[in-house]
Enzyme design. Structure first.
Site, PDB file in Angstrom:
ATOM      1  N   ILE A 151       0.859  -1.176   0.000  1.00 24.70           N
ATOM      2  CA  ILE A 151       0.000   0.000   0.000  1.00 24.70           C
ATOM      3  C   ILE A 151       0.905   1.240   0.000  1.00 24.70           C
ATOM      4  CG2 ILE A 151      -1.771   1.261   1.290  1.00 24.70           C
ATOM      5  CD1 ILE A 151      -2.685  -1.462   0.044  1.00 24.70           C
ATOM      6  N   LYS A 163      -0.275  -4.035  -6.093  1.00 19.82           N
ATOM      7  CA  LYS A 163      -1.441  -4.474  -6.866  1.00 19.82           C
ATOM      8  C   LYS A 163      -2.394  -3.290  -6.934  1.00 19.82           C
ATOM      9  CE  LYS A 163      -1.096  -9.253  -5.280  1.00 19.82           C
ATOM     10  NZ  LYS A 163      -1.834 -10.358  -4.621  1.00 19.82           N
ATOM     11  N   GLU A 206     -10.573  -0.852  -8.652  1.00 19.70           N
ATOM     12  CA  GLU A 206     -11.837  -1.480  -9.028  1.00 19.70           C
ATOM     13  C   GLU A 206     -12.265  -2.618  -8.126  1.00 19.70           C
ATOM     14  OE1 GLU A 206     -11.913  -1.303 -13.786  1.00 19.70           O
ATOM     15  OE2 GLU A 206      -9.927  -1.469 -12.936  1.00 19.70           O
TER      16      GLU A 206
END
Ligand code: MOS
Length: 753
Positions: A641, A713, A717
């Site tokens: 993150i 990643k 969505e």
């Protein structure tokens, strides 16, 4: 504005690494103060205004336009029609890659869908152009519109999504269904949806000979540049596109949209700068949407409550003149461990603008149907729907057999369930009422989204004064991409974030790729990381090869960069500043480029997905059927993150989209005319603050060394998946009624009350 100052207020100052810090968006302050200049805010001297006249029929041809009357309107400068327009170098119906869509650029008098552009009026004011467009009073030869999924013969699309097979079979689904001890069969319908980004598609175009300057929001500057270059027969480098801020895109701004190209044509025609901004109603047609779907799921379960078969068939629509096939059934490929899986698609061509990538294309409608069917399967086995999922999720990707990040998925289920208080849920539906008498239901849905990467490039600079710069044309859709990129830039250059100038959002910088597919941070972040590593490598060479440096002899891999200094890895007390190294070398600055893109070897070895689990609580008024979502908890594992603050907002946004999918959004087409009846934000419902409950998001720690060097990643969505199904399943749990069409309507849930 291509340069964003990223200094932070003291409460948000970083500690240690820039990556991982919850910095606020610096452009957020500009936006709330009204100082962020969007493309349509551009005003050029002598600029004219263009307004599109739209077709009010969905199929047929235009037989008459009252150009004379429109031209007599004071202020109207010219009217662009199929008979009067600048020449194009390329047929707008030509298509040579799956990201290239056919555009309606006044080729002829044919009408292929309602709201298609049939003329463009150019005037000295917006008002005059708008009135001129109304004065055209078009006449038509009208053919009956083909509307809905049963409008015409269906066919098997040649491919779905971007080149994926339309039909996939793994194992023998028919045999597995025949021998199953429980079978579920259900059909789910989802409606046409429109992207409805807050910022409409817009363009300010100015020609200077064969050089073109453009202000326009675009999710992919290079694609837009190439498309425009092809259409006008000029070299791409003659086109300078500025995409300063995007007020959302959701797939509809991938490349150059037809109305934006019409603005460029209008400027060419009148030889003056032209501004063209779509009205909200004009965004329902020429800039993409999501197809309606009808999905049939058949699921087989053995006597041990294990899945033995998943069959997922999706009927979808595309336009009569172009191909985009929503890969809805593909949602069943990766998530659940069934020995037999079959997915297939069937399409129909209707009189509509071409559907396009929209907010988790395929996964959003597909996972909603799958999660509902899985819930029905769990109940048929007498199992709690979370326990059933924990028993049946894939440990390796079922069709490919590739290793799967199943541990991360299990953590998501467990952590979100714990926070939600799931253990107290009664198995049977319609068991719980609150003090006011509302039916209360709890539901779960699994979230999954592929960890994609496209290609991007970045350029890194280190200057003698100890500052740095990072450049990439990458755009910021409003999600805070530029803030995250600046954080990665700072770490990749070994500098404090206040010492790094980050430049982006214009096409004359290295290609920032496509902001889509939830791949933007991973792709551009990797390019930045590699550019930074390359420039630091040069700096290290300068130092370690020079006897006068305390780093002499340390070798390229023997140094680390931190706070504007290189340190010997084996003895960090020996260091030298960037300034000293460059001064001694007599260099004002050094620079290097880096690329980001997926690693094909890793992609073919591992299944790469982000994961999550969402739990929702709804309350349903037993007599009135009104549905309220009162609580949602989601846990997501999405690798590293970069900025937890921004990631949380992205995940919230997706959860709200999920709610929107299940309860709100629907474009309604008039079957007689083929026109969309609710082409506005008053009647096309999206959740507003009053609809959105307390949302809770947990990010599960995940270190994935295979996706890319930084382990990133996507988060753009994923959270629409899981959320839509969790709410639908909660509605069932509250009412005992299985929702089969979306958005869920009041009459669907009062029927059995
Ligand atoms: Mo998106 S539909 O990946 O912009």
């Amino acid at each position: 504005m291509s340069e964003i100052r990223l200094s932070q207020d003291p409460s948000r100052m970083r500690h240690g690494s820039n990556m991982g810090q919850p910095l606020t968006r610096r452009d957020g302050i500009l936006k709330v103060k009204g100082e962020a200049r969007y493309a349509a805010d551009k005003h050029l001297h002598g600029m004219l205004y263009a307004v599109i006249a739209n077709s009010s029929i969905a199929r047929g041809r235009v037989t008459f336009l009252d150009v004379e009357v429109a031209k007599r309107h004071p202020g109207v400068v010219d009217v662009m029609t199929p008979a009067h327009k600048p020449p194009l170098a390329l047929d707008p119906d030509a298509k040579n890659n799956p990201f290239m869509f056919r555009l309606e650029l006044l080729q002829n008098d044919q009408v292929r869908y309602a709201n298609q552009a049939i003329a463009v009026v150019i005037a000295t004011t917006l008002e005059a152009a708008t009135e001129g467009a109304a004065l055209l009073a078009p006449q038509y030869e009208t053919l009956p519109a083909r509307v809905g999924l049963d409008a015409d013969e269906s066919f098997v699309p040649p491919a779905v999504g971007v080149g994926h097979p339309s039909e996939v079979q793994h194992g023998d689904v028919d045999a597995a269904l025949a021998s199953a001890s429980q079978r579920i069969e259900a059909t789910y319908e989802t409606p046409a949806q429109y992207h409805n980004a807050m910022e409409p598609h817009a363009i300010v175009a100015a020609w200077d000979g064969d050089t073109l300057s453009v202000d326009a929001p675009s999710q992919a500057l290079l694609l837009a540049q190439m498309r425009i270059a092809g259409l006008f027969g000029i070299p791409p480098e003659n086109i300078h596109i500025r995409s300063p801020f995007l007020g959302g895109g959701f797939g509809s701004k991938a490349g150059a949209a037809g109305p934006q190209v019409l603005g460029i044509m209008a400027a060419r025609l009148v030889r003056k700068p032209v501004k063209l901004v779509l009205r909200r109603d004009q965004m329902y047609g020429p800039v993409g949407h999501r197809t309606p779907t009808r999905q049939r799921l058949r699921i087989g379960i053995d006597s041990d409550s294990r899945l033995t078969a998943i069959e997922h068939h999706a009927k979808i629509a595309s336009s009569t003149f172009d191909d985009f096939f929503e890969p809805a059934a593909d949602a069943s490929h990766s998530l659940y461990a069934s020995p037999a899986i079959a997915t297939s698609h069937e399409a129909v061509r209707i009189d509509t603008g071409t559907p396009m990538f929209m907010r988790a294309p395929g996964e959003a409608p597909g996972s909603l149907a799958l999660e509902c069917a899985i819930d029905e399967a769990a109940f048929a086995c007498g199992m709690d729907p979370l326990a059933f999922r924990l028993k049946n999720y894939a440990e390796v990707e079922p069709i490919t057999g590739k290793p799967f990040s199943s541990k991360a998925l299990r953590e998501c289920y467990t952590q979100a369930a714990e926070r939600f208080g799931w253990a107290r849920r009664p198995l049977q539906p319609r068991q719980v009422r609150d003090d006011a008498g509302f039916l209360v239901g709890w539901g779960v849905g699994t979230a999954i989204f592929p960890a994609l990467m496209f290609q991007a490039e970045a350029r890194a600079v280190i200057r003698r004064d100890g500052s740095g710069a990072m450049e990439s044309s990458a755009i910021d859709m409003g999600q805070g991409a530029w803030t995250a990129f600046a954080q990665i830039s700072a770490d990749s250059l070994g500098l404090d974030i206040d010492r790094v100038e980050f430049r982006a959002g214009t096409s004359d910088l290295p290609d920032g790729g496509i902001a889509g597919g939830s791949a933007h941070t991973a792709t551009v972040g990797s390019a930045i990381h590699n550019a930074g590593a390359a420039v630091l490598g040069q700096l290290a060479d300068l130092a370690t090869g020079d006897e006068r440096s305390p780093l002499f002899g340390a070798g390229n891999t023997g140094v680390v960069a931190r706070d504007g200094r290189l340190h010997r890895r084996d003895d960090e007390s020996r260091s030298e500043s960037y300034t000293d190294i460059l001064t001694r070398a007599g260099l004002a600055q050094i620079e290097a480029r880096g690329k980001g893109g997926m690693d094909p070897a890793a992609q073919s070895t591992y299944a790469m997905h982000a994961h999550g689990a969402v739990f929702a609580e709804v309350k349903v008024a037993p007599d009135l059927g009104q549905i309220r979502v009162t609580r949602m908890v989601g846990a997501f594992a999405a690798g590293r993150i970069i900025n937890p603050h921004l990631v949380r907002s992205q995940l919230f946004g997706g959860m709200i989209w999920g709610m929107s999918f299940t309860l709100h959004e629907e474009a309604v087409t008039d079957r007689r005319s083929g026109r969309i009846m609710n082409a506005n934000l008053a009647e096309y419902h999206v959740p507003v603050n009053a609809d959105v409950p307390s949302l809770d998001v947990v990010t599960v720690d995940e270190h994935d060394p295979h996706v890319n060097a930084l382990g990133i990643k996507g988060v753009g969505e994923i959270s629409i998946t899981g959320s839509a199904g969790a709410i639908a399943n909660a509605v069932w749990h509250a009412t005992g009624i299985r929702p089969r069409r979306f958005p869920i309507r009041i009459e669907d849930v009062v029927a059995a009350s």
